[in-house]
Every structure is written in C-alpha cells, then in structure tokens.
Design an enzyme around this catalytic site. Sequence first.
Site, short mmCIF file in Angstrom:
data_model
loop_
_atom_site.label_atom_id
_atom_site.label_comp_id
_atom_site.label_asym_id
_atom_site.label_seq_id
_atom_site.Cartn_x
_atom_site.Cartn_y
_atom_site.Cartn_z
N TRP A 316 0.83 -1.21 0.00
CA TRP A 316 0.00 0.00 0.00
C TRP A 316 0.87 1.26 0.00
CZ3 TRP A 316 -0.53 4.22 3.23
CH2 TRP A 316 -1.65 5.04 3.01
N HIS A 317 2.01 1.15 0.70
CA HIS A 317 2.85 2.34 0.82
C HIS A 317 3.60 2.68 -0.47
CE1 HIS A 317 2.09 1.95 5.12
NE2 HIS A 317 2.41 3.22 5.18
N GLY A 318 3.73 1.75 -1.37
CA GLY A 318 4.39 2.08 -2.63
C GLY A 318 4.71 0.85 -3.44
N PHE A 466 1.66 8.25 -1.38
CA PHE A 466 0.94 7.00 -1.15
C PHE A 466 -0.50 7.12 -1.60
CE2 PHE A 466 4.09 7.32 2.40
CZ PHE A 466 5.06 6.65 1.69
#
Lengths: 466, 399
Positions: A316-318, A466
């Site tokens: 999700w963060h990248g 994000f």
Amino acid sequence: MVFSSVIFLGIFLPLSLIGYFIMPGRTGKNIVLLIFSLMFYAWGEPKWVFIMAALTFADYMFAMLMDKVNKKGLKVTLLSMAVISNLSLLFIVKYYNFFVSAVNGVINLGLPEYDIRMPVGISFFTFQALTYVVDVYRKDARVQKNYFYLLLYISMFPQLIAGPIVRYSDIDMQINDRTESMRGFVDGMFRFSIGLGKKVLFANYAGNIATQLLEDNFNGISAAAVWIGVFMFTMQIYFDFSGYSDMAIGLGKVFGFDYKENFNYPYMADSISDFWRRWHISLSTFFRDYVYIPLGGNRKHHMLNIMIVWFLTGLWHGASWNFIIWGLFYGILLIVEKKLKNIGIDISKVPVFGNILVLIIIVYSMALFYFVDFGKMVQATYYMLGIGNRISLGIAEKTIIYKYLWSIPVMVVACTPIQKKAASKIFKKETVHTDILQSVMFAAVYILCFILILNQTYNPFLYFRF
Amino acid sequence: MQKKHYLLCAALIIIPICTVTFFTVYAFWDKCEKSSKENRYLAKCPEYNAEAWFDGKYEAGLEAFLNDHVYRRDDVIDAAANFETLLKKKQAVQMTKSTRERKDIGTDALILEDRILALYINNDDITNELIKTCRKLYDIIPEKLEKYIMISPTRIEFEEEEYKQYSDSQGDVIFKIYAGMPKDVKAIDSYLLMKSAVGTFGTDRLYFRTDHHWTELGASFGANALLSAMGKNLVNPLMYEEVNQGSFYGYLAVMHNTNSDEMLPDEFIYYKNAEDIYEDAYGVEGADISQCIHEKLVEPSRAGYYTFVERSYQYVVVEGKTKGGGNLLMINDSYGNALVPWIAEQYENIIMVDPRCFTGGKKKLLDIVKEYKVDSFIINLAGLIPGSTFAGDMEKLCK
C-alpha cells in the site's frame, strides 16, 4: 495543493472558510465544501477529478443496487465488482509498471511499461471508497442516496490526499447532520496550527538533515551518520504525517466533522503490536477490519493472515520492493512477538528496555522504508552495523548535524505526551484564558509558518505519494 | 463559556488569516520584476488557457508567481533567514556540499570564518580518464605545433595542515598527469612557482577567499610559468598600478549561501597593464568581450568574479599586440582565462577554447588551428578539475 503552501494559507483556506460560513443551510454548506474539495484536488491534476468522480459514481451505483437486492449471491457479486473496479484503478496507476518489471525480470515476457503519473492520494480515497461499499454490504452503514454527498465524503479536502482514512460509517450521519460551533472553530484552527507547526517547524528541518546525510553524503558515510540520518527521517515522517493528520482533524472540526485520531505517540510504544496500535491507526484498523478478520483473523491460518496483511500494508505504501520488505519485516516481528509472548517473554513488561528496543527497531525499519533503491538499502544496513565504513562522524556530517543539534532533543520531547501533560497541569480546567492562549498560539504559528514557507526550498509531504 | 470570549478568540484567529491573505493577494498588484537580493527574475503571472490548466503548468506557474510576489517579500525572507540564523549553531569549521548542480567546480567546501576553501577529492579513475583524454587530444593536434600542459593548484593546496587534511594532494595528481603525457608535450610547472609565491605574498593575495579562482596577482605567477616555458619575457605585476574595482562575494560564497554578515567580501584588484595589452577580443557568439574586461567583472548581479570573460564561450579570440609573436591555442577553464591579461601582449593571437561549451568537435578545432595559423597548443586547467567532468568535456573535442 499542499496545506503548507502560500496559495493554501493565503487564498484557498480563507476563501473556503468564508464560502462555507456565509452559506446558509446544510445543503448549501455541503455544496460549498464539495466545490472547494474538487477544486483542491483539481489543483495541479484536473483530469483525475473526473476519474475520481466516475469511480465514486460506480461505487454509488453498486451500493444502491446492493441495497435493493435481497439475494446474497447477487450482493456478493455486486460487492466483488465494486472492489475490483476500485482496486483495478489503483493497480493500473500505482502498481502496473512495478508488476510488469517484476514479471519481465523473472520471465522475460517483454510486457510494455507505460508512463503513468500516479494521482496524489489515490491510495487514501480508494480505501475510503472501499469502506463505503463494504460497510453498505455489511449493513454497517446506510446507503447514501445522494451521489454528491458520496462524492463529498470521498473528496473532502481536509483528508483527501494524505488521510486519515475516514470510514463512511464514521461520518455517515455527520454529512447531513452536524453542528459547527465557535468552540469547534477555535479548537479546530488551533489543531490545524499544531499540524502546520509540526510540518514546517519540525518535519522540514528533520527531513533536510536526513536528505543531506542519506542522499548528498551517502558515499563514504559513517555508521553514526546513517543512524542519525535515519533517525531524522523517522522524526520527519512522524511530524510530516501526524502533522497532516492534525491539520485534517482540525479542519474537519472547523467544518463540524469529527474525525478519529490517527496517531497516539507511536514512538512511546513498548512493543511492536503497541506501535501499530498507535501509528497510522486508520490504516491498521482498515486492514484489521477489512482484510485480517475476513481472512479468518487468529482463528485459522493465523500466521499466514498476518503475513498477508503486512505484505499488503507494505505494498500500500508504494510499488517498490523496499516497501514490501518493510511490511514483511513488521509481519515477521509481530509473529516473533506473539510466539515469545506464548512462552512468557514479553518485552512490554520491561518498561524502559522495551521502549528503547522498539524504538531502535522502528528506526531501523525506517531505513528499509527510506531507501527505495534495493542496493542502497542493503548497503545502509551494512553501514548501520558498522561494516564497511567509518564508525564516527566526519566533519561534513558534523557540519550538517551540529547546525540543528538543538532540534533533536526538542523533537524527541515533541514525540512524547510530556508537553500535553504539562499543559493539562498548568491549565487544570478549561477556562477563557486557555481559549485565548490557544488563539494567540494559532496566530503566532500561522504567521511564522507562512514566513518560513516562503524561504523553505525543502517542503515535501511524504504521504502524498501514497 | 461566554459568547464574547469566543468572538475574541475567533478574532485572534481571523486577523492572522486576513494578514496572510493580504500578503498573498498583493501579488496581483505587485509590479516588481526582479529580485536584486536573490539575483534572479521573479516569476510572471501565467496566462490561463485550458491546455496549461490540464497539464498543471498553469497551477505551478501561479504558485510560483504568488511565492515570488508576496507583499514585502524581501523583508519576509529576511525575517525567515533571521529566524533560521537564531536556530543554527555556529561552527568554526564547516564542511558542506553544494546544493547546486555544477560539476566543473569542486562541490565540497570547507567554510571557515573568513574564507571558503573548495576541496580537492582525488579519484584515480577520473585522473586516468583525464590522462587518456589529453593524450587523445594531443594525438589529433598536428605534430608541428609546440605542445604544452599546465595544471595549476587551487587554494586548498597551500592552506594550513589542519585544513589540508580534508583535501587530497593536488601536487601528486598534477605530476602523475604530467608523467602520463606523450614525450613531445612539455609540462609547465606552475606548482612550485605558486608555492614560492605563497611564501612571499601569502595565500590571501594570490587566491580569493570567497571564490574558487586565483586573483590577478596569483594568475601572474601562472602566466610567468607559461611565458618562461614558451621562451617569452616574464611579467612583473609590481611594476603596474593596482586598481581596486570593488568588493564582491565569489561563487563559493554564493553557492554555499554564506554571502551574509558572516564573511567579509573579496576585493577585486586588477593591474593597469591589462588595459592595452591587446587590440581586440571577441567571442564566437558575437559578444563584445572587450567590454567585459576588468571594469565589468565585478557586478552584484553576477554572483561573483568570472575571470577575464564574463561567462563561458565556445571559444574566444584575443588579438595580441605582437605581430609575429605566435598564435596560441588554449584548451582551458576559467583559471586559464585569467592568464590572458598577462600574456596577450606577447602573442599575435590567443584562442581560448572552453571544452564545457565547445560544440564544434574535432573538425572545428582543427579548422581553428588552420585559420589562425596556431603554432602552440596548451591544455591549461586548474588542479581541482581532475575531480570533475572535464575529461568528458575534452573527449568531445576529439570526435
């Protein structure tokens, strides 16, 4: 548009406040808020507004249909279609190129990569949209019959691009029925100024030191400098993100919304699970309620469920391996922590040791988070262990660190509840003077931040990406 | 809580918001076009059109415009700088890396209370690459030309030991490069001459404190090394009248943001001889170089001293005073530019090629050799250059 910019502080915020408060009636106020939210998102990337509006319309229709049908199978199909449509967009703009390069790397299929510019905040608003359709499916929330109100929920500018992830069920009622008050205005603006101060006074300075150490001086960097650089990044990311959450919660309060807290002094955690109860609370609870529990939680495949959740948290963060490694790192730590607890070893029972150990782990994990380049990440890990480089600081590193040495203890204190406790001791009960003091502090911080923003070349918002 | 108290609180919140709004909205009435403080043009209000809006260019332009035209912007920035100065801890010795992307100047620097020292960081790969490229360049130059190489040391080489420890020895590198040259190339030793001159005059008279160049006096010793090797008469700067053109903060001070009250500016001193040592000078891009000599060298808007020519040209031709004095082709950086006022008198023509800008390649270089009947050729650099991209730039001259 970012909150810590001249255009937001000098034009957008005052105009939105004026527009909102002079408009009579709930509907009128919601229309003003929707228009300003769309303008906010359109600033710099207008085309994505249409995509967001289209996606919201799809979610609106799926939810309406789910509300109408009674057959469970059909409901599940509609929910699946809604989830797939939301995640497909996220996949295309955020993960497609990463996926293609990974596949081409393993089995060279020659899949083409495309130059897709990721719209800001897509991970946040996609997850918000998901909470809506899932909550409607679960009957945790009523279906929203007014498309524009659903669009308002998705696009609300205070939390649109960097969270917190607000669940539809939490503000369902507030869209139609909320109360703005003088008290809310004063408290909300004060909270906004706290967030702005965290961002401009702490995050930017900490980030500047981290960048100078970990980017400009990385070749030949000492072990001490890597640790300090990563520590400053740890400070930056906390003040940056919690500052943004403070600003979002504050502005929400001004407009009569009551958003849940997103941070609770995370660096005071005494265990890894405690850390994740305090850090980015809206994301961890999202994954708990919408992924972990539906997968079976701790009832079946417990360890596998943990690893799936943390793989997804990292992703999700990248779209990068370092984020996946970072997520899995926490997944493994949580499993180890649970196993140790099962055999009677609990670090949280040893107060100071537990806190320090957890903090060291958090700081190291930020190195995994910081270095998107895998090679650099491995190299930084070696350096942090004192392998292959000097241990003590060189003069160039001292120059960078000593310049703002004062900021380290100040930031450390600001990460703890000490100042909050001190304030509550001084002002034992809320009086007129506390409100006036809050307002004076708002004025000082607002003006100071405006002045500093004009002179700061380093002013990124980390969670934007994000 | 009484309503009037809340009104007071609300007023305390609204007043700063209105103040900030006034400061921002003022931009639309601001007529200012450039900032003398920052030495740059301010952003203009972008023209609105649908395409620019969809690209995000209009929004970015408007934000830049608002940032640049805030009411009393210079004062606001001063206030911010003062606030930051309060926070910064002063250090006697600081080492910094430039935040600017100039690869042809050493970017690591030692900031002391009274001077900034560009550091030399040796890199064997780059040094070997430079040797290889120089050899390639000498190979394409016709054999009949006299070939020379001169690499001059920068200030850090002659500093006290406590500061030299942060820099690598340029002397070793210079002599390594000389040893790597073809046999027909004569190495000019400006290093030892500078070393003895530093003993006599002191570093501050030979090198600037806030700039990475040598002074006119410092350049005269480099010139004498060159003139001596080429069998010309030496020059004596002490015979000429010194003229103080004014004070300036050099490139290093500007690059490292230290041109404030912390450090005294440099003085630009030139020698009267240079006024009539040549007939004409012109850059190939049509600029009148003669206008840029001395009187215009020190200008606040130029962020420092640019040595002889106002900026880098592909090549500059200086017509000297001595017919039959020979035609010298120099491949040089700004250190070489500074030699010209001292040597031009004894040549018929000096052609200065700056490889960072030269786009003509081998063909054009050989055309220049032919056109100006060049009889001497020199590669003339400063000692810190081996740590830069100069080898790559010179490589382009061989193609």
